[in-house]
Design a protein around this motif. Structure first.
Motif, PDB file in Angstrom:
ATOM      1  N   CYS A  30      41.718 -65.623 -39.366  1.00 18.34           N
ATOM      2  CA  CYS A  30      42.548 -66.789 -39.629  1.00 18.34           C
ATOM      3  C   CYS A  30      43.046 -66.709 -41.052  1.00 18.34           C
ATOM      4  O   CYS A  30      42.317 -66.290 -41.942  1.00 18.34           O
ATOM      5  N   LYS A  31      44.298 -67.073 -41.257  1.00 12.54           N
ATOM      6  CA  LYS A  31      44.839 -67.085 -42.614  1.00 12.54           C
ATOM      7  C   LYS A  31      45.946 -68.122 -42.688  1.00 12.54           C
ATOM      8  O   LYS A  31      46.873 -68.105 -41.885  1.00 12.54           O
ATOM      9  N   SER A  32      45.796 -69.031 -43.620  1.00 13.06           N
ATOM     10  CA  SER A  32      46.839 -70.039 -43.817  1.00 13.06           C
ATOM     11  C   SER A  32      46.882 -70.352 -45.301  1.00 13.06           C
ATOM     12  O   SER A  32      46.247 -69.663 -46.097  1.00 13.06           O
ATOM     13  N   GLY A  33      47.573 -71.400 -45.669  1.00 16.11           N
ATOM     14  CA  GLY A  33      47.703 -71.740 -47.083  1.00 16.11           C
ATOM     15  C   GLY A  33      46.369 -71.970 -47.774  1.00 16.11           C
ATOM     16  O   GLY A  33      46.151 -71.505 -48.882  1.00 16.11           O
ATOM     17  N   ASN A  34      45.469 -72.666 -47.112  1.00 16.99           N
ATOM     18  CA  ASN A  34      44.233 -73.009 -47.817  1.00 16.99           C
ATOM     19  C   ASN A  34      42.956 -72.439 -47.200  1.00 16.99           C
ATOM     20  O   ASN A  34      41.856 -72.757 -47.641  1.00 16.99           O
ATOM     21  N   LEU A  35      43.105 -71.645 -46.177  1.00 11.94           N
ATOM     22  CA  LEU A  35      41.907 -71.069 -45.575  1.00 11.94           C
ATOM     23  C   LEU A  35      42.161 -69.635 -45.134  1.00 11.94           C
ATOM     24  O   LEU A  35      43.208 -69.331 -44.557  1.00 11.94           O
ATOM     25  N   GLU A  36      41.193 -68.791 -45.430  1.00 11.87           N
ATOM     26  CA  GLU A  36      41.292 -67.404 -44.999  1.00 11.87           C
ATOM     27  C   GLU A  36      39.913 -66.973 -44.520  1.00 11.87           C
ATOM     28  O   GLU A  36      38.919 -67.188 -45.214  1.00 11.87           O
ATOM     29  N   VAL A  37      39.863 -66.420 -43.331  1.00 13.12           N
ATOM     30  CA  VAL A  37      38.592 -65.944 -42.785  1.00 13.12           C
ATOM     31  C   VAL A  37      38.747 -64.468 -42.410  1.00 13.12           C
ATOM     32  O   VAL A  37      39.564 -64.123 -41.565  1.00 13.12           O
ATOM     33  N   LEU A  38      37.982 -63.637 -43.094  1.00 10.44           N
ATOM     34  CA  LEU A  38      38.005 -62.191 -42.847  1.00 10.44           C
ATOM     35  C   LEU A  38      36.660 -61.801 -42.281  1.00 10.44           C
ATOM     36  O   LEU A  38      35.636 -62.364 -42.672  1.00 10.44           O
ATOM     37  N   TYR A  39      36.650 -60.832 -41.361  1.00  7.14           N
ATOM     38  CA  TYR A  39      35.356 -60.389 -40.857  1.00  7.14           C
ATOM     39  C   TYR A  39      35.379 -58.897 -40.598  1.00  7.14           C
ATOM     40  O   TYR A  39      36.434 -58.283 -40.467  1.00  7.14           O
TER      41      TYR A  39
END
Ligand SMILES: *[C@@H]1O[C@H](CO)[C@@H](O)[C@H](O)[C@H]1NC(C)=O
Ligand SMILES: *[C@@H]1O[C@H](CO)[C@@H](O)[C@H](O)[C@H]1NC(C)=O
Ligand SMILES: *[C@@H]1O[C@H](CO)[C@@H](O)[C@H](O)[C@H]1NC(C)=O
Length: 159
Positions: A30-39
């Motif tokens: 997930c990646k947006s203006g205020n959140l990014e989740v990398l795995y």
């Protein structure tokens, strides 16, 4: 259906990093203006696909996820353990039952070894707001024999 069950992790993370030595590529869940989740998968035998449909600091209930995995064991029972860290310091552990013998919550419960499962749908999570900061997470999916079917380490950046 119950919400997340907060509990201490059953497995020992003497050195969390040692669980994640293989080098699968880093994926963006997930990646947006205020959140990014990398795995990154930390299971030496396979990489897997995962993403979720909303990418906002306000996590709404019933987040929809997409998840694909090849099963290396039958899944009679399946559990997810999550350990969260800030700068390497553990601050929250929880365990979530996904498939239980009498309570198969998802369509893929009961699938057999060798099958590829693909799930797209809600996870029945509670709503919450992700606090500002950068977090690391370790996720482990395992069966009733404590066989690990999938494992990932993740970085969550909320600005
Ligand atoms: C997963 O762990 C490895 C080893 O510690 C680290 O280099 C990598 O950045 C981590 N990946 C993510 C997405 O957090
Ligand atoms: C999470 O679990 C690990 C390993 O069992 C433990 O070392 C750590 O203290 C736990 N953290 C919390 C916040 O309970
Ligand atoms: C989440 O999904 C479950 C099962 O589909 C449903 O019973 C529940 O009402 C939903 N909750 C919310 C808050 O939408």
């Amino acid at each position: 259906m119950k919400t997340f069950i907060a509990a201490f992790l059953i497995w020992t993370l003497a050195s969390p990093r040692d669980n994640c030595l293989s080098a699968w590529p880093t994926h963006t869940a997930c990646k947006s203006g205020n959140l990014e989740v990398l795995y990154q998968s930390c299971d030496p035998s396979q990489d897997f696909g995962f993403s979720f449909d909303q990418c906002s600091k306000e996590i709404k209930p019933n987040l929809s996820i997409k998840f694909g995995l090849i099963l290396r064991e039958d899944i009679k029972e399946l559990f997810l353990d999550v350990a969260l860290f800030v700068k390497g310091v553990s601050f929250l552990n929880f365990s979530y039952p996904i498939c239980e013998e009498d309570l198969p919550k998802f369509s893929f419960c009961g699938r057999r070894k060798g099958e590829q499962i693909y799930y797209a749908g809600p996870v029945n999570n509670p709503g919450f707001e992700v606090p500002e900061g950068e977090y690391q997470a370790l996720l482990e999916l395992y069966d009733e024999k404590r066989f690990v079917l999938a494992c990932a380490n993740a970085t969550i950046i909320r600005s």
